[in-house]
Design a protein around this motif. Structure first.
Motif, PDB file in Angstrom:
ATOM      1  N   THR A   1       0.851  -1.176   0.000  1.00 36.29           N
ATOM      2  CA  THR A   1       0.000   0.000   0.000  1.00 36.29           C
ATOM      3  C   THR A   1       0.892   1.232   0.000  1.00 36.29           C
ATOM      4  O   THR A   1       1.789   1.349   0.837  1.00 36.29           O
ATOM      5  CB  THR A   1      -0.922   0.051   1.234  1.00 36.29           C
ATOM      6  OG1 THR A   1      -1.745  -1.115   1.255  1.00 36.29           O
ATOM      7  CG2 THR A   1      -1.813   1.278   1.205  1.00 36.29           C
ATOM      8  N   VAL A   2       0.648   2.136  -0.942  1.00 36.57           N
ATOM      9  CA  VAL A   2       1.460   3.344  -1.073  1.00 36.57           C
ATOM     10  C   VAL A   2       0.544   4.557  -1.037  1.00 36.57           C
ATOM     11  O   VAL A   2      -0.495   4.594  -1.712  1.00 36.57           O
ATOM     12  CB  VAL A   2       2.261   3.336  -2.388  1.00 36.57           C
ATOM     13  CG1 VAL A   2       3.009   4.658  -2.570  1.00 36.57           C
ATOM     14  CG2 VAL A   2       3.241   2.174  -2.406  1.00 36.57           C
TER      15      VAL A   2
ATOM     16  N   VAL B   1      -2.447  -1.493  -3.465  1.00 36.03           N
ATOM     17  CA  VAL B   1      -3.266  -0.295  -3.333  1.00 36.03           C
ATOM     18  C   VAL B   1      -2.387   0.949  -3.416  1.00 36.03           C
ATOM     19  O   VAL B   1      -1.365   1.043  -2.728  1.00 36.03           O
ATOM     20  CB  VAL B   1      -4.042  -0.282  -1.998  1.00 36.03           C
ATOM     21  CG1 VAL B   1      -4.912   0.966  -1.895  1.00 36.03           C
ATOM     22  CG2 VAL B   1      -4.889  -1.544  -1.849  1.00 36.03           C
ATOM     23  N   VAL B   2      -2.818   1.897  -4.246  1.00 39.54           N
ATOM     24  CA  VAL B   2      -2.171   3.201  -4.313  1.00 39.54           C
ATOM     25  C   VAL B   2      -3.232   4.251  -4.025  1.00 39.54           C
ATOM     26  O   VAL B   2      -4.257   4.313  -4.708  1.00 39.54           O
ATOM     27  CB  VAL B   2      -1.530   3.462  -5.693  1.00 39.54           C
ATOM     28  CG1 VAL B   2      -0.852   4.837  -5.709  1.00 39.54           C
ATOM     29  CG2 VAL B   2      -0.526   2.371  -6.032  1.00 39.54           C
ATOM     30  N   VAL B   3      -2.990   5.071  -2.996  1.00 42.30           N
ATOM     31  CA  VAL B   3      -3.962   6.052  -2.533  1.00 42.30           C
ATOM     32  C   VAL B   3      -3.383   7.445  -2.669  1.00 42.30           C
ATOM     33  O   VAL B   3      -2.311   7.737  -2.132  1.00 42.30           O
ATOM     34  CB  VAL B   3      -4.341   5.809  -1.055  1.00 42.30           C
ATOM     35  CG1 VAL B   3      -5.381   6.834  -0.603  1.00 42.30           C
ATOM     36  CG2 VAL B   3      -4.856   4.396  -0.856  1.00 42.30           C
ATOM     37  N   SER B   4      -4.089   8.311  -3.388  1.00 36.56           N
ATOM     38  CA  SER B   4      -3.731   9.724  -3.457  1.00 36.56           C
ATOM     39  C   SER B   4      -4.626  10.479  -2.490  1.00 36.56           C
ATOM     40  O   SER B   4      -5.854  10.364  -2.553  1.00 36.56           O
ATOM     41  CB  SER B   4      -3.928  10.251  -4.877  1.00 36.56           C
ATOM     42  OG  SER B   4      -3.764  11.659  -4.914  1.00 36.56           O
TER      43      SER B   4
ATOM     44  N   ARG C   1       4.460   3.910   4.059  1.00 36.94           N
ATOM     45  CA  ARG C   1       5.169   4.456   2.894  1.00 36.94           C
ATOM     46  C   ARG C   1       4.386   5.611   2.273  1.00 36.94           C
ATOM     47  O   ARG C   1       3.248   5.447   1.837  1.00 36.94           O
ATOM     48  CB  ARG C   1       5.402   3.375   1.839  1.00 36.94           C
ATOM     49  CG  ARG C   1       6.251   3.882   0.677  1.00 36.94           C
ATOM     50  CD  ARG C   1       6.510   2.824  -0.358  1.00 36.94           C
ATOM     51  NE  ARG C   1       7.314   3.372  -1.445  1.00 36.94           N
ATOM     52  CZ  ARG C   1       7.562   2.749  -2.595  1.00 36.94           C
ATOM     53  NH1 ARG C   1       7.074   1.524  -2.797  1.00 36.94           N
ATOM     54  NH2 ARG C   1       8.280   3.330  -3.533  1.00 36.94           N
ATOM     55  N   VAL C   2       5.025   6.770   2.213  1.00 37.41           N
ATOM     56  CA  VAL C   2       4.431   7.960   1.621  1.00 37.41           C
ATOM     57  C   VAL C   2       5.355   8.459   0.520  1.00 37.41           C
ATOM     58  O   VAL C   2       6.521   8.771   0.758  1.00 37.41           O
ATOM     59  CB  VAL C   2       4.213   9.076   2.660  1.00 37.41           C
ATOM     60  CG1 VAL C   2       3.609  10.311   1.994  1.00 37.41           C
ATOM     61  CG2 VAL C   2       3.317   8.583   3.790  1.00 37.41           C
ATOM     62  N   VAL C   3       4.821   8.523  -0.697  1.00 39.17           N
ATOM     63  CA  VAL C   3       5.575   9.009  -1.851  1.00 39.17           C
ATOM     64  C   VAL C   3       5.095  10.422  -2.177  1.00 39.17           C
ATOM     65  O   VAL C   3       3.890  10.660  -2.295  1.00 39.17           O
ATOM     66  CB  VAL C   3       5.386   8.085  -3.066  1.00 39.17           C
ATOM     67  CG1 VAL C   3       6.012   8.688  -4.326  1.00 39.17           C
ATOM     68  CG2 VAL C   3       5.977   6.711  -2.787  1.00 39.17           C
ATOM     69  N   THR C   4       6.036  11.360  -2.299  1.00 37.11           N
ATOM     70  CA  THR C   4       5.710  12.750  -2.564  1.00 37.11           C
ATOM     71  C   THR C   4       6.027  13.100  -4.013  1.00 37.11           C
ATOM     72  O   THR C   4       7.135  12.832  -4.490  1.00 37.11           O
ATOM     73  CB  THR C   4       6.497  13.683  -1.628  1.00 37.11           C
ATOM     74  OG1 THR C   4       6.242  13.312  -0.275  1.00 37.11           O
ATOM     75  CG2 THR C   4       6.095  15.136  -1.842  1.00 37.11           C
TER      76      THR C   4
END
Length: 221
Positions: free
Chosen positions: A28-29, A185-188, A201-204
């Protein structure tokens, strides 16, 4: 998901500008970044709705330059548009997406009933035309239409928007269940305080590229 130097356009505007990102199966990201940073475009790219014009882009072992149609059948995208038909009822919308997933009639019926119940859409509400329901109910219907498919890859753009507390808790449960079942899962989201508990994990994103990854991989802007 494996992206290397990916460039993608919205019209003539470069919405992704050399994006590098890897997401493993079952992960999950959480995506964050200001408006215009490329979050929604990245989700649409993953769903096979945007074609990369440069770089390497693979999702679910499919090359997005030539196999976007194959990806679409295995991906569920929750976008701001919602993906609903106003002239169909809540139940008919969910049933449409169950059929699109290739489910047999019996399996589709059982899964539609499950999705409607899970999102609080059972009873008389299920027979309401989508054009006549509230914004929150529309959001629940969009989530039911996604959940009924049980996709391999969940792409969620602001999934908590427009929902009450109970609806938000249902979203969180669906995400956790999807991962437990082997999904990715990828959540914006702009609500990191809400979504932080779903993944460390948080991608900026900024300017159409990854500028930070809390898992320890940082990228220059």
């Amino acid at each position: 998901m494996e992206f290397r130097g990916v460039v993608a356009l919205l019209g003539r505007f470069p919405a992704l500008t050399g994006l590098d990102l890897t997401v493993k199966s079952g992960e999950t990201v959480l995506l964050q970044g200001p408006n215009g940073s490329g979050k929604s475009t990245l989700l649409r790219l993953c769903a096979g709705l945007v074609r990369p014009i440069r770089g390497e882009a693979r999702v679910l072992d499919c090359d997005l330059t030539i196999e976007r149609q194959s990806v679409r059948r295995r991906v569920g995208l929750l976008s701001h548009a919602g993906g609903l038909y106003d002239d169909l009822t809540v139940m008919e919308n969910v049933a449409f997406w169950a059929q699109a997933a290739g489910l047999g009639s019996v399996a589709a019926s059982d899964r539609v009933e499950w999705a409607l119940h899970r999102l609080g859409l059972s009873g008389s509400l299920a027979n309401q035309l989508v054009r006549n329901i509230s914004a929150g109910q529309r959001r629940r219907t969009s989530l039911a239409a996604l959940a009924v498919r049980r996709p391999d890859l969940w792409l969620l753009d602001e999934p908590h928007a427009g929902l009450d507390q109970q609806g938000r808790e249902v979203v969180d449960s669906l995400i956790r269940e999807a991962v437990t079942a082997g999904g990715t899962v990828v959540v914006s989201s702009h609500e990191l305080e809400r979504t932080r508990g779903l993944s460390p994990r948080v991608v900026t994103l900024a300017g159409g590229t990854v500028v930070g990854d809390q898992s320890g991989v940082d990228h220059d802007a």
